[in-house]
Design an enzyme around this catalytic site. Structure first.
Site, PDB file in Angstrom:
ATOM      1  N   CYS A 173       3.150  21.135  17.419  1.00 51.16           N
ATOM      2  CA  CYS A 173       2.326  21.268  18.626  1.00 51.16           C
ATOM      3  C   CYS A 173       3.112  21.026  19.904  1.00 51.16           C
ATOM      4  CB  CYS A 173       1.136  20.310  18.559  1.00 51.16           C
ATOM      5  SG  CYS A 173       1.621  18.592  18.268  1.00 51.16           S
ATOM      6  N   GLY A 186      -5.336  19.314  15.365  1.00 51.97           N
ATOM      7  CA  GLY A 186      -5.366  20.701  14.932  1.00 51.97           C
ATOM      8  C   GLY A 186      -5.505  21.652  16.095  1.00 51.97           C
ATOM      9  N   GLU A 192      -6.296  15.855  19.316  1.00 54.55           N
ATOM     10  CA  GLU A 192      -4.858  16.129  19.469  1.00 54.55           C
ATOM     11  C   GLU A 192      -4.652  17.600  19.151  1.00 54.55           C
ATOM     12  OE1 GLU A 192      -2.530  14.136  20.555  1.00 54.55           O
ATOM     13  OE2 GLU A 192      -3.769  12.329  20.706  1.00 54.55           O
TER      14      GLU A 192
END
Length: 488
Positions: free
Chosen positions: A255, A198, A220
């Site tokens: 991401c 997140g 992560e």
């Protein structure tokens, strides 16, 4: 009859859950090869039998196109599971280690043992893959697992809760649904590992909670992933790969999506022209209506992105796109040129379909631009110049790196996937997932021969001399010392 109230999941509920799973783990249930294989086969069967339900839930949460949902979530999850099934026996075998003269005669090995009861907190942008992939690693390593899916992708969260209960061993694997209150209750507990995917903001909260119990974490996170484009590239291919990594990956809500582009002032017009042409080829003249692009996940995120676009020094920098439809939660692919560095769009991770292009006099200046920001999760370079490639690899610190493409490095199971600095800590994928959820226990075996009186009191000058000789690494001196002779 009044509706039955939904049971509240509070700190007490979380403590009871952890206690139950720890009992299962301590009984040794999760440690056997057979149990691990059975659970992995359960996940494989679940994905095969419920693929349609998974894709429908992804469309409900994100309007994710079926092809994109299959490739980026279903297929990758299945691939991770198949690899674990194939390699688990090899991964579980103790690894032989060399020993030294000081322990002769002896043998040594590194034993991978499960950590215990672990918590996986996943996110909403790839809500199936980013839930199942770390769970596969945790199961393969022999742990009991609690999965907390993201409430921002409610359809997948509900589906995961239902499917894992149906296909896996509920005495050791559970799903907890909910939002901040439920996550907070879980974080109050003592875990043997927390794996979080997140934002850096929540990552700090997770890490602070873990610190109270000295619980190790894998974070992560994300960051502003740069793309540097040289003038000597196959421009159409480069642009298509940038588009694939940005707008064809959950509409920039990834991401590792390209966050901004850097190129030279001279080359920028050509790059922009090809971007304009290829975006129209992919998504049509009115991309808002394209069915090949995911929507923004929520009204809150839609408003965050429009706020970035509407900032005074940003709105007049738009050269492609900018259209938006709040009712559909859609924003067209939007390209901006030379946005000031002190604007919000250049300071925070964009996580959406907006792509600023920064121009420099020469590409070497791009290194300073990238290194002035926090270390990104990924960095991309498009160039045929081998020296520039080498310099990019050596001088840019990022979680991962890809030359002449975007995002594909995460599909290579032999490469670790993870961040550095503010983009995260720890890594997973393939055997790295197994290692992330394992403790590497050092084991040394000795018999009752090979005694050395020099290690025991009373200590004498002669014993000190012998120990210095044994630790010197000089083979001749060691042999002479063991035979009772001195080299002096």
């Amino acid at each position: 009859m009044p509706d039955e109230k939904k049971k509240v999941f509070d700190v007490e509920s979380a403590a009871s859950l952890v206690k139950e799973l720890r009992g299962s783990f301590n009984a040794g249930k999760t440690k056997s090869y057979e149990w691990r294989i059975a659970q992995l086969k359960g996940i494989e069967k679940m994905i095969d039998e419920r693929e349609k339900d998974i894709i429908e839930a992804l469309h409900e949460d994100l309007s994710k196109p079926e092809l994109e949902a299959f490739v980026s979530e279903v297929s990758m999850s299945k691939g991770a599971c198949k690899l674990a099934l194939k390699e688990l026996g090899h991964w579980m075998k103790p690894e032989k280690a060399k020993t030294s003269m000081t322990t002769y005669p002896s043998s040594a090995e590194i034993v991978s043992e499960p950590l215990g009861v672990v918590l996986v907190i996943s996110t909403w942008n790839y809500p199936f893959l980013l839930s199942i992939d770390p769970v596969i690693g945790a199961i393969a390593a022999g742990n009991a697992v609690v999965l907390k899916p993201s409430e921002i992708a409610p359809a997948i969260s509900t589906l995961l809760s239902k499917l894992l209960e149906e296909y896996l061993d509920n005495s050791s694997i559970r799903v907890v649904e909910g939002a901040v209150a439920e996550t907070t209750a879980l974080l109050e507990q003592k875990w043997d590992k927390i794996f979080y995917t997140g934002s850096p903001r929540v990552g700090r909260i997770v890490m602070a909670a873990a610190a109270k119990h000295l619980t190790p974490v894998t974070l992560e996170l994300g960051g502003k992933c740069p793309v540097v484009v040289d003038s000597n590239v196959n421009l159409q291919v480069a642009v298509r790969r940038i588009i694939a990594g940005k707008w064809a990956c959950n509409n920039g809500q990834a991401c590792i999506a390209p966050d901004y582009v850097i190129t030279t002032k001279d080359f920028a017009p050509k790059l922009i022209d090809v971007l304009r042409h290829e975006l129209e080829e992919f998504f049509g003249k009115n991309p808002i209506e394209s069915e090949d692009m995911s929507r923004i996940v929520s009204v809150q995120h839609f408003k965050r992105l429009t706020r970035l676009l509407d900032e005074d020094e940003v709105s007049d920098k738009i050269i492609i796109g900018g259209q938006r439809d709040e009712n559909q939660l859609k924003i067209a692919p939007t390209i901006l040129v030379d946005v000031p560095e002190d604007t919000e769009i250049m300071k925070e991770e964009i996580f959406g379909p907006l792509l600023p292009i920064l121009t420099v006099e020469n590409l070497e200046e791009s290194f300073d631009v990238i290194n002035s920001k926090s270390k990104p999760l990924a960095a991309y370079l498009f160039s045929e110049n081998k020296q520039l490639q080498k310099d990019f690899v050596n001088n840019i610190s990022s979680g991962g790196m890809l030359i002449n493409d975007t995002i594909l490095h995460l599909t290579v199971s032999s490469l670790p996937f993870g961040g550095v600095g503010e983009s995260g800590m720890g890594s997973y994928h393939g055997k790295f997932s197994f290692d992330t959820f394992s403790h590497k226990k050092a084991v040394l075996y000795r018999g009752f021969t090979g005694e050395s009186p020099a290690r025991y009191p009373p200590y004498t000058p002669g014993k000190l001399k012998l120990l210095k000789t044994l630790t010197s690494g000089n083979i001749v001196s060691i042999l002479l010392a063991l035979l009772g002779f001195s080299k002096d």
